[in-house]
Design an enzyme around this catalytic site. Structure first.
Site, PDB file in Angstrom:
ATOM      1  CB  SER A  27      -0.937   0.007   1.208  1.00 16.13           C
ATOM      2  OG  SER A  27      -0.195  -0.027   2.415  1.00 16.13           O
ATOM      3  CB  CYS A  28       4.419   1.870   0.831  1.00 11.26           C
ATOM      4  SG  CYS A  28       4.386   1.454   2.584  1.00 11.26           S
ATOM      5  CB  VAL A  29       3.238   5.725  -2.921  1.00 12.32           C
ATOM      6  CG1 VAL A  29       3.712   6.493  -4.145  1.00 12.32           C
ATOM      7  CG2 VAL A  29       1.776   5.339  -3.083  1.00 12.32           C
TER       8      VAL A  29
END
Length: 174
Positions: A27-29
């Site tokens: 879910s991180c970018v």
């Protein structure tokens, strides 16, 4: 080739040929930025876009947030000769892997796009969203990126069952 792996809250900048910056995203970018004239580039990896208005965040935890991580990356690139107006970027991650977490990945992706548009940074490749993790490898000097979806974890093999012995009557041993 020198390889630098980064995790949540980290970034790395390079201006040498052959350097690879890698990370694994759910879910991180991760934003991969480059100044194609100065041949300076870098990648960051942030956990959330911005802290909530009522959230107290210490200085050590700020780089986990995109609002701070983006500025750290850009400033480090400018210290190496990049010019902000020439920056180009690619965005990766923002998947909604765990259903019970609400749309954290989608929120992170929206933050990243908005930040790039607000700052006037052109977006090249944009692989945000989905439900799978991504492995990202970036060559900042060349401005090239390779992104691959990480296959789902293999299913566990079925647990062996204990054999059920049928009542075969008396057994004679020799």
């Amino acid at each position: 080739m020198p390889r630098m792996s980064i995790v949540q809250g980290e970034f790395h900048v390079a201006s040498e040929p052959g350097v690879i910056i890698a990370t694994l995203l759910g879910s991180c970018v991760a934003a991969c930025l480059q100044d194609p004239v100065a041949r300076v580039g870098g990648m960051n990896h942030f956990l959330l876009g911005e802290p909530g208005a009522d959230q107290m965040v210490g200085p050590a935890d700020m780089q986990r947030y995109g609002v701070h991580a983006m500025e750290l990356l850009i400033n480090a690139m400018m210290q190496r000769g990049a010019v902000r107006s020439r920056l180009r970027g690619h965005l990766y991650g923002g998947a909604n892997i765990v259903a019970g977490l609400g749309g954290i990945g989608s929120s992170n992706a929206a933050f990243a796009r908005t930040f790039m548009e607000t700052e006037g940074i052109a977006i090249g490749r944009c692989e945000l969203g989905g439900v799978q993790a991504r492995k990202v490898e970036y060559m900042p000097y060349e401005g090239r990126v390779r992104s691959t979806l990480v296959a789902e974890a293999p299913a566990l093999p079925p647990r062996p069952r204990k054999p059920v012995l049928a009542d075969a009557g008396d057994v004679e041993l020799f």
